[in-house]
Scaffold this active site. Sequence first.
Site, PDB file in Angstrom:
ATOM      1  N   TYR A   1      -1.840   0.086  10.163  1.00  0.00           N
ATOM      2  CA  TYR A   1      -1.867  -0.608   8.862  1.00  0.00           C
ATOM      3  C   TYR A   1      -0.608  -0.277   8.052  1.00  0.00           C
ATOM      4  CZ  TYR A   1      -3.556  -1.278   3.991  1.00  0.00           C
ATOM      5  OH  TYR A   1      -3.699  -1.620   2.668  1.00  0.00           O
TER       6      TYR A   1
ATOM      7  N   SER B   1       0.859  -1.193   0.000  1.00  0.00           N
ATOM      8  CA  SER B   1       0.000   0.000   0.000  1.00  0.00           C
ATOM      9  C   SER B   1       0.888   1.233   0.000  1.00  0.00           C
ATOM     10  CB  SER B   1      -0.860  -0.004   1.266  1.00  0.00           C
ATOM     11  OG  SER B   1      -1.486   1.254   1.451  1.00  0.00           O
TER      12      SER B   1
END
Length: 229
Positions: free
Chosen positions: A148, A135
């Site tokens: 995250y 990501s």
Amino acid sequence: MPIALITGASRGLGRAAAHALAQRGWSLIADARRADDLAGAMRGLADVVTVPGDVTDPGHRAALAAAVGRAGGLDLLVNNASRLGPSPQPLLRDYPLDELGRVYDTNVIAPLALIQLLTAPLAAAAAGMIVNVSSDAAVEAYPGWGGYGSAKAALDQLTAVLAAEEPSLRCYAFDPGDMRTDMHQQAFPGEDISDRPEPESVVPAFVRLVTERLPSGRYRAAHLLPAAR
Ligand SMILES: NC(=O)c1ccc[n+]([C@@H]2O[C@H](COP(=O)([O-])OP(=O)(O)OC[C@H]3O[C@@H](n4cnc5c(N)ncnc54)[C@H](OP(=O)(O)O)[C@@H]3O)[C@@H](O)[C@H]2O)c1
């Protein structure tokens, strides 16, 4: 027929990538926690074995490895299943540590555990590959994304070290960019995310990565194939 194991294949990027591989003649082993969703997502594909379960469960990971054994080998492992964490996402000073552990279990420990189980068949393949889905939160310091994002950063570094340790394999961290998925909606609760691209728009970049045997490394979909976005 090449064989791929893809986690989190019941929706979003995992489903789109699984369909793209199946359409190109790949044999698939697919997982997600919800068996009905997974079966529905894979319906109509020619050569798919579904193994429902949670990637954080060692018993489920053993079942995936057993499915690889029955398939007779593995050419590609796609660690796609992921956990966002709380929604809305808290600042690090407020981050619940028990949930941080679950985020790391899903996004770091489970992918490495699958890699450990499957390195031997991947190394035995003519062109074994690992794709760890990353990501932009792994490299950008977005407030609220510390849990995250740090897990994805760990996954990136794990991928880079693995590439140095396993030169016979191709090891990729693949950053798909924003996609209109359940996880993205969870990250932006209550927001209209209809301007984000569908996960299918990332598929040409993913296909290029796994078909051209590019050097190991970290790849952004947008850079890999600008026309894909
Ligand atoms: N969407 C974005 O904007 C975006 C941006 C950057 C990176 N990514 C990354 O792209 C990847 C795919 O995300 P997505 O947006 O497509 O997510 P998604 O639409 O929410 O789909 C997630 C998939 O993973 C499965 N899954 C979740 N936890 C699991 C677990 N513990 N064990 C097994 N399967 C599990 C889900 O099915 P069940 O719930 O039934 O298990 C589902 O099939 C992830 O690695 C994510 O971090 C997404």
